[in-house]
Design a protein around this motif. Structure first.
Motif, short mmCIF file in Angstrom:
data_model
loop_
_atom_site.label_atom_id
_atom_site.label_comp_id
_atom_site.label_asym_id
_atom_site.label_seq_id
_atom_site.Cartn_x
_atom_site.Cartn_y
_atom_site.Cartn_z
N LEU A 63 0.85 -1.18 0.00
CA LEU A 63 0.00 0.00 0.00
C LEU A 63 0.89 1.23 0.00
O LEU A 63 1.75 1.38 0.87
CB LEU A 63 -0.94 -0.01 1.22
CG LEU A 63 -1.93 -1.16 1.23
CD1 LEU A 63 -2.61 -1.26 2.59
CD2 LEU A 63 -2.94 -1.01 0.13
N ILE A 64 0.70 2.08 -0.98
CA ILE A 64 1.54 3.27 -1.12
C ILE A 64 0.72 4.48 -0.70
O ILE A 64 -0.32 4.76 -1.30
CB ILE A 64 2.02 3.44 -2.57
CG1 ILE A 64 2.75 2.17 -3.03
CG2 ILE A 64 2.91 4.66 -2.70
CD1 ILE A 64 3.04 2.14 -4.50
N ALA A 68 4.17 9.10 -1.18
CA ALA A 68 5.18 8.22 -0.62
C ALA A 68 5.86 7.42 -1.73
O ALA A 68 5.19 6.95 -2.65
CB ALA A 68 4.55 7.26 0.38
N PRO A 69 7.17 7.28 -1.66
CA PRO A 69 7.87 6.46 -2.65
C PRO A 69 7.66 4.99 -2.33
O PRO A 69 7.39 4.62 -1.19
CB PRO A 69 9.34 6.85 -2.46
CG PRO A 69 9.42 7.26 -1.02
CD PRO A 69 8.08 7.90 -0.70
N SER A 70 7.77 4.16 -3.33
CA SER A 70 7.68 2.72 -3.13
C SER A 70 9.07 2.21 -2.77
O SER A 70 10.05 2.57 -3.41
CB SER A 70 7.18 2.05 -4.40
OG SER A 70 7.23 0.65 -4.25
N ARG A 78 -0.69 3.07 -9.28
CA ARG A 78 -0.86 4.27 -8.48
C ARG A 78 -1.73 5.22 -9.27
O ARG A 78 -1.54 5.41 -10.46
CB ARG A 78 0.49 4.92 -8.19
CG ARG A 78 0.37 6.29 -7.57
CD ARG A 78 1.70 6.88 -7.23
NE ARG A 78 1.90 6.63 -5.81
CZ ARG A 78 3.04 6.80 -5.19
NH1 ARG A 78 4.11 7.16 -5.84
NH2 ARG A 78 3.13 6.58 -3.90
N LEU A 79 -2.70 5.83 -8.62
CA LEU A 79 -3.56 6.81 -9.26
C LEU A 79 -2.81 8.12 -9.32
O LEU A 79 -2.34 8.63 -8.31
CB LEU A 79 -4.86 6.98 -8.47
CG LEU A 79 -5.85 7.99 -9.01
CD1 LEU A 79 -6.34 7.58 -10.39
CD2 LEU A 79 -7.03 8.11 -8.06
N ARG A 80 -2.69 8.67 -10.51
CA ARG A 80 -1.95 9.91 -10.70
C ARG A 80 -2.93 11.07 -10.65
O ARG A 80 -3.89 11.14 -11.39
CB ARG A 80 -1.23 9.88 -12.04
CG ARG A 80 -0.43 11.14 -12.30
CD ARG A 80 0.27 11.08 -13.62
NE ARG A 80 -0.72 10.81 -14.66
CZ ARG A 80 -0.41 10.33 -15.85
NH1 ARG A 80 0.83 10.05 -16.15
NH2 ARG A 80 -1.33 10.11 -16.74
N GLU A 81 -2.68 11.99 -9.75
CA GLU A 81 -3.48 13.20 -9.64
C GLU A 81 -2.55 14.39 -9.54
O GLU A 81 -1.44 14.28 -9.04
CB GLU A 81 -4.36 13.16 -8.38
CG GLU A 81 -5.41 12.10 -8.41
CD GLU A 81 -6.30 12.15 -7.19
OE1 GLU A 81 -6.32 13.17 -6.48
OE2 GLU A 81 -6.98 11.15 -6.93
#
Length: 106
Positions: A63-64, A68-70, A78-81
């Motif tokens: 869970l990111i 936060a970096p992975s 990852r959802l980009r907003e």
């Protein structure tokens, strides 16, 4: 801690349904359904949230958190907003962009 969208995405990546997640977390199906029906961040008893997160993580999900970096390797979603803007729904993927570039250059 975790959003309803993350829960649904994690289940999709694992290929499991709500019933299976409930079993893995030691919770009832209605509890999982209620959590996923919430809007945005899931609210509930901390112990319940910890059980769901633990079940997902032990199944291989990372869970990111926002910004936060992975720290792991492997594929992910990852959802980009952008700041102050919700996703537009416009398709923007590597495959789509490559297919469009190939069409333009042919």
């Amino acid at each position: 801690m975790i959003t309803s969208q993350q829960m649904r995405a994690a289940r999709a990546l694992l290929g499991i349904d709500q019933r299976r997640l409930a079993e893995l977390a030691g919770l009832s199906l209605p509890t999982i359904q209620r959590m996923e029906a919430s809007d945005g961040q899931v609210r509930g008893v901390v112990d319940t949230l910890v059980k769901v997160i633990g079940a997902l993580e032990s199944s291989g999900i990372e869970l990111i958190g926002e910004n936060a970096p992975s720290i792991a390797i492997g594929r992910g979603v990852r959802l980009r907003e952008t700041v102050g803007q919700k996703p537009s729904g416009e398709v923007g993927s590597i495959l789509f962009d490559q297919a469009r570039a190939d069409t333009i250059t042919e």
